[in-house]
Design a protein around this motif. Structure first.
Motif, PDB file in Angstrom:
ATOM      1  N   SER A 170       0.864  -1.188   0.000  1.00  0.00           N
ATOM      2  CA  SER A 170       0.000   0.000   0.000  1.00  0.00           C
ATOM      3  C   SER A 170       0.896   1.232   0.000  1.00  0.00           C
ATOM      4  CB  SER A 170      -0.904  -0.004   1.227  1.00  0.00           C
ATOM      5  OG  SER A 170      -0.110   0.138   2.373  1.00  0.00           O
ATOM      6  N   SER A 171       0.319   2.404   0.113  1.00  0.00           N
ATOM      7  CA  SER A 171       1.142   3.610   0.301  1.00  0.00           C
ATOM      8  C   SER A 171       1.161   3.917   1.799  1.00  0.00           C
ATOM      9  CB  SER A 171       0.575   4.775  -0.508  1.00  0.00           C
ATOM     10  OG  SER A 171      -0.680   5.152   0.011  1.00  0.00           O
ATOM     11  N   TRP A 172       1.932   4.922   2.196  1.00  0.00           N
ATOM     12  CA  TRP A 172       2.101   5.169   3.627  1.00  0.00           C
ATOM     13  C   TRP A 172       0.795   5.585   4.305  1.00  0.00           C
ATOM     14  CZ3 TRP A 172       5.293   3.242   6.789  1.00  0.00           C
ATOM     15  CH2 TRP A 172       5.434   3.774   8.072  1.00  0.00           C
ATOM     16  N   GLY A 173      -0.034   6.337   3.588  1.00  0.00           N
ATOM     17  CA  GLY A 173      -1.299   6.780   4.172  1.00  0.00           C
ATOM     18  C   GLY A 173      -2.354   5.667   4.206  1.00  0.00           C
ATOM     19  N   ARG A 174      -2.107   4.585   3.480  1.00  0.00           N
ATOM     20  CA  ARG A 174      -3.019   3.438   3.392  1.00  0.00           C
ATOM     21  C   ARG A 174      -4.403   3.866   2.896  1.00  0.00           C
ATOM     22  NH1 ARG A 174      -3.409   1.252   8.357  1.00  0.00           N
ATOM     23  NH2 ARG A 174      -3.478  -0.895   7.742  1.00  0.00           N
ATOM     24  N   TYR A 175      -4.408   5.022   2.222  1.00  0.00           N
ATOM     25  CA  TYR A 175      -5.606   5.499   1.551  1.00  0.00           C
ATOM     26  C   TYR A 175      -5.157   6.172   0.268  1.00  0.00           C
ATOM     27  CZ  TYR A 175      -9.651   8.159   0.188  1.00  0.00           C
ATOM     28  OH  TYR A 175     -10.693   8.665  -0.543  1.00  0.00           O
ATOM     29  N   PRO A 176      -5.766   5.906  -0.879  1.00  0.00           N
ATOM     30  CA  PRO A 176      -6.872   4.998  -1.109  1.00  0.00           C
ATOM     31  C   PRO A 176      -6.396   3.549  -1.091  1.00  0.00           C
ATOM     32  CG  PRO A 176      -6.173   5.985  -3.187  1.00  0.00           C
ATOM     33  CD  PRO A 176      -5.339   6.606  -2.119  1.00  0.00           C
ATOM     34  N   ARG A 199      -0.095   2.771  11.368  1.00  0.00           N
ATOM     35  CA  ARG A 199      -1.195   1.888  11.796  1.00  0.00           C
ATOM     36  C   ARG A 199      -2.061   2.536  12.870  1.00  0.00           C
ATOM     37  NH1 ARG A 199       2.300  -3.639  12.604  1.00  0.00           N
ATOM     38  NH2 ARG A 199       2.441  -4.250  10.425  1.00  0.00           N
ATOM     39  N   ALA A 200      -1.489   3.547  13.565  1.00  0.00           N
ATOM     40  CA  ALA A 200      -2.261   4.197  14.634  1.00  0.00           C
ATOM     41  C   ALA A 200      -3.442   4.973  14.073  1.00  0.00           C
ATOM     42  CB  ALA A 200      -1.358   5.124  15.442  1.00  0.00           C
ATOM     43  N   TYR A 201      -3.441   5.210  12.767  1.00  0.00           N
ATOM     44  CA  TYR A 201      -4.565   5.926  12.155  1.00  0.00           C
ATOM     45  C   TYR A 201      -5.738   5.004  11.834  1.00  0.00           C
ATOM     46  CZ  TYR A 201      -2.232  10.430  11.811  1.00  0.00           C
ATOM     47  OH  TYR A 201      -1.646  11.624  12.113  1.00  0.00           O
ATOM     48  N   GLY A 202      -5.593   3.744  12.182  1.00  0.00           N
ATOM     49  CA  GLY A 202      -6.723   2.831  12.010  1.00  0.00           C
ATOM     50  C   GLY A 202      -6.837   2.269  10.612  1.00  0.00           C
ATOM     51  N   ARG A 203      -7.846   1.422  10.454  1.00  0.00           N
ATOM     52  CA  ARG A 203      -7.994   0.687   9.188  1.00  0.00           C
ATOM     53  C   ARG A 203      -8.261   1.593   8.002  1.00  0.00           C
ATOM     54  NH1 ARG A 203     -11.534  -3.318  12.115  1.00  0.00           N
ATOM     55  NH2 ARG A 203      -9.998  -4.678  13.102  1.00  0.00           N
ATOM     56  N   ALA A 204      -8.922   2.706   8.258  1.00  0.00           N
ATOM     57  CA  ALA A 204      -9.276   3.592   7.132  1.00  0.00           C
ATOM     58  C   ALA A 204      -8.059   4.367   6.620  1.00  0.00           C
ATOM     59  CB  ALA A 204     -10.371   4.557   7.558  1.00  0.00           C
ATOM     60  N   GLY A 205      -6.984   4.404   7.399  1.00  0.00           N
ATOM     61  CA  GLY A 205      -5.781   5.117   6.967  1.00  0.00           C
ATOM     62  C   GLY A 205      -5.888   6.622   7.204  1.00  0.00           C
ATOM     63  N   PHE A 206      -5.057   7.377   6.537  1.00  0.00           N
ATOM     64  CA  PHE A 206      -5.071   8.839   6.712  1.00  0.00           C
ATOM     65  C   PHE A 206      -4.599   9.506   5.433  1.00  0.00           C
ATOM     66  CE2 PHE A 206      -0.478   9.905   7.562  1.00  0.00           C
ATOM     67  CZ  PHE A 206       0.040   8.615   7.563  1.00  0.00           C
ATOM     68  N   GLN A 207      -4.843  10.805   5.372  1.00  0.00           N
ATOM     69  CA  GLN A 207      -4.377  11.569   4.214  1.00  0.00           C
ATOM     70  C   GLN A 207      -3.490  12.701   4.701  1.00  0.00           C
ATOM     71  OE1 GLN A 207      -6.806  12.548   0.750  1.00  0.00           O
ATOM     72  NE2 GLN A 207      -8.567  11.659   1.785  1.00  0.00           N
ATOM     73  N   GLN A 208      -2.487  12.994   3.903  1.00  0.00           N
ATOM     74  CA  GLN A 208      -1.712  14.182   4.198  1.00  0.00           C
ATOM     75  C   GLN A 208      -2.100  15.255   3.187  1.00  0.00           C
ATOM     76  OE1 GLN A 208       2.897  15.358   4.145  1.00  0.00           O
ATOM     77  NE2 GLN A 208       2.308  14.320   6.023  1.00  0.00           N
ATOM     78  N   TYR A 209      -2.181  16.470   3.670  1.00  0.00           N
ATOM     79  CA  TYR A 209      -2.428  17.610   2.778  1.00  0.00           C
ATOM     80  C   TYR A 209      -1.184  18.470   2.828  1.00  0.00           C
ATOM     81  CZ  TYR A 209      -4.935  21.375   0.472  1.00  0.00           C
ATOM     82  OH  TYR A 209      -5.354  22.312  -0.446  1.00  0.00           O
ATOM     83  N   GLN A 210      -0.446  18.535   1.730  1.00  0.00           N
ATOM     84  CA  GLN A 210       0.735  19.415   1.735  1.00  0.00           C
ATOM     85  C   GLN A 210       0.636  20.395   0.574  1.00  0.00           C
ATOM     86  OE1 GLN A 210       4.679  17.701   2.021  1.00  0.00           O
ATOM     87  NE2 GLN A 210       5.610  19.731   2.177  1.00  0.00           N
TER      88      GLN A 210
END
Ligand SMILES: Cc1cc2nc3c(=O)[nH]c(=O)nc-3n(C[C@H](O)[C@H](O)[C@H](O)COP(=O)(O)OP(=O)(O)OC[C@H]3O[C@@H](n4cnc5c(N)ncnc54)[C@H](O)[C@@H]3O)c2cc1C
Length: 438
Positions: A6-12, A305-316
């Motif tokens: 996956s990617s680091w954010g695990r989203y999408p 992984r602390a961001y949970g199953r849904a993952g997270f997004q970074q906005y830069q």
């Protein structure tokens, strides 16, 4: 069964099937085999990009992790040649004891040389050294038609510029020749100081950025009113004293993916306020190891992984200098008003050193990076609000961190995308490129 990537954010969530390449001599065949089996692929380094820019359109990636050998290291000149899957961690382990350091490093050392070039990464010293690509003397790139091309500012310069920041689309980088910088110690003379508002940050940055090799700020996103933009400003320089040691610290690890995000509306205000008050209002000087200075998050393996199953997004985003203060106020006020907040909010003044890359992210101005636990309201409400502020301020977003940018925005932010598209290898395409170009 092969584990998917996956990617680091695990989203999408687009699980990527890895196809490993092991030898430089096999790269061309591996690439054409993949192209003929699936239509196209994409090189994949360490997957430290956040969104979908490291995902192949076909979800079959060419994994470079085993292209991890050094080819040469000149201890007199500080020039290394290495395969593209070599990580920044490996480079540091080899070169620090000999008195050399990476010219530019992102906030994690678990990044491959190929990935560092393809996103033309920047670090805390952008104002003095520009992007990573400026220090790349040359690279060899393999194309799906079997060609192996050496590129530098002098040789095949157009392909060189298209590949630096070129998102892995112009060919698979096989090996890299990189100029390092000399150091006499692996320690960093660091200084931290709290600031009470955005205005104070700009005063500190105006006064101290140019006097220091490294500068960066952390921002508390939860405060409103006159304290908007309060935070901690940090500078650093390679120390003259101390030895040349590679830091090998035992790592902590988040052992499993949390069912839900531990970073949420309840924990965020506490984390932010706690971190702010941990620092003193007066400048604090310390001589510290390079690891905690550059890579504080690397100590916790799998922290995503602390961001949970849904993952997270970074906005830069980066906002040009003349609009930076007002746009940053608007962005931070928008975050505080929604209460969504971000713990990892990093602000960095980018300098005016031009990158050789055609579609590199940094521009002179202020960059802000924010992490948000994934929720549907990010793409429907918060990010569109941010995007309007960034667009109107003449700024742009960072593809390496992106999972939502519209095609129209990308093509406006990076008008030279057409030149990259012209040089794109027909066997390479990412989900990101498909999203923003088609
Ligand atoms: C904690 C953390 C902190 C970060 N801090 C920063 C920062 O301060 N500054 C910054 O700029 N970035 C930062 N990043 C982002 C990261 O540096 C980039 O996304 C980097 O490109 C990731 O490299 P990778 O090896 O993981 O590549 P991947 O994420 O696997 O791939 C990134 C891109 O490189 C391409 N690629 C990989 N290998 C090759 C190759 N051999 N040939 C051609 N193309 C290739 C891929 O196709 C893809 O387009 C950070 C990321 C994390 C997780």
């Amino acid at each position: 069964m092969v584990d998917t990537l996956s990617s680091w954010g695990r989203y999408p969530a687009f699980p990527q099937t890895p196809h490993f390449t092991h030898w430089r001599g096999d790269l061309s065949d591996d690439l054409s085999d993949l192209a003929s089996s699936y239509g196209s692929t994409l090189p994949y380094g360490q997957g430290r990009s956040y969104g979908d820019s490291c995902f192949a359109k076909t979800d079959h990636v060419l994994q470079t992790a085993y292209l991890n050998r050094f080819i040469s290291f000149n201890r007199e000149t500080g020039v290394i040649v290495a395969e593209s899957g070599v990580t920044l961690e490996q480079v540091l382990s080899l070169v620090i004891p000999c008195g050399w350091f990476l010219p530019v490093t992102p906030g994690t050392k678990f990044v491959s040389l190929g990935g560092a070039i393809a996103n033309d990464v920047h670090g805390k010293n952008h104002h003095v050294r520009g992007t990573f690509g400026r220090h790349v003397l040359s690279f060899n790139i393999v194309r799906s038609d079997g060609q192996k091309i050496t590129c530098s500012l002098q040789e095949n310069s157009e392909l060189f510029s298209a590949t630096i920041g070129g998102l892995g689309l112009t060919g698979v980088i096989e090996s890299v020749e990189l100029q390092l910088i000399p150091i006499s110690s692996s320690k960093i003379d660091s200084s931290t100081i709290r600031f009470g508002s955005l205005n104070e940050f700009f005063s500190l940055s105006d006064e101290f950025d140019s006097k220091n090799e490294y500068s960066v700020a952390w921002v508390d996103c939860h405060v409103k009113g006159s304290s908007t933009g309060r935070g901690v400003y940090m500078t650093g320089n390679h120390s003259d004293s101390g030895d040349l040691t590679v830091n090998v610290k035992r790592k902590m690890s988040v052992p499993f993916t949390f069912p839900f995000s531990a970073i949420n509306k309840m924990s965020l205000p506490l984390l932010n306020s706690g971190y702010y008050h941990l620092h003193k209002a007066k400048p604090q000087q310390a001589v510290i190891n390079y690891e905690p200075f550059f890579y504080p998050l690397d100590r916790i393996e799998h922290w995503n992984r602390a961001y949970g199953r849904a993952g997270f997004q970074q906005y830069q985003c980066v906002i040009p200098e003349n609009n930076a203060e007002s746009a940053m106020h608007e962005l931070l006020a928008a975050i505080a008003s929604t209460g969504s907040g971000s713990f990892l909010a990093v602000m960095k003044r980018c300098g005016d050193i031009v990158s050789p890359g055609m579609i590199s992210f940094p521009m002179p101005g202020l960059s802000l990076a924010l992490d948000f636990p994934q929720s549907s309201s990010l793409n429907s409400t918060l990010f569109p609000r941010f995007d309007t502020i960034v667009r109107e301020a003449g700024g742009r977003l960072y593809p390496a961190k992106d999972a939502h940018m519209s095609g129209e925005d990308f093509r406006t932010f990076y008008p030279d995308w057409k030149k990259v598209e012209k040089l794109r290898d027909p066997a390479l395409c990412s989900r990101f490129w498909q999203r923003v170009i088609s």
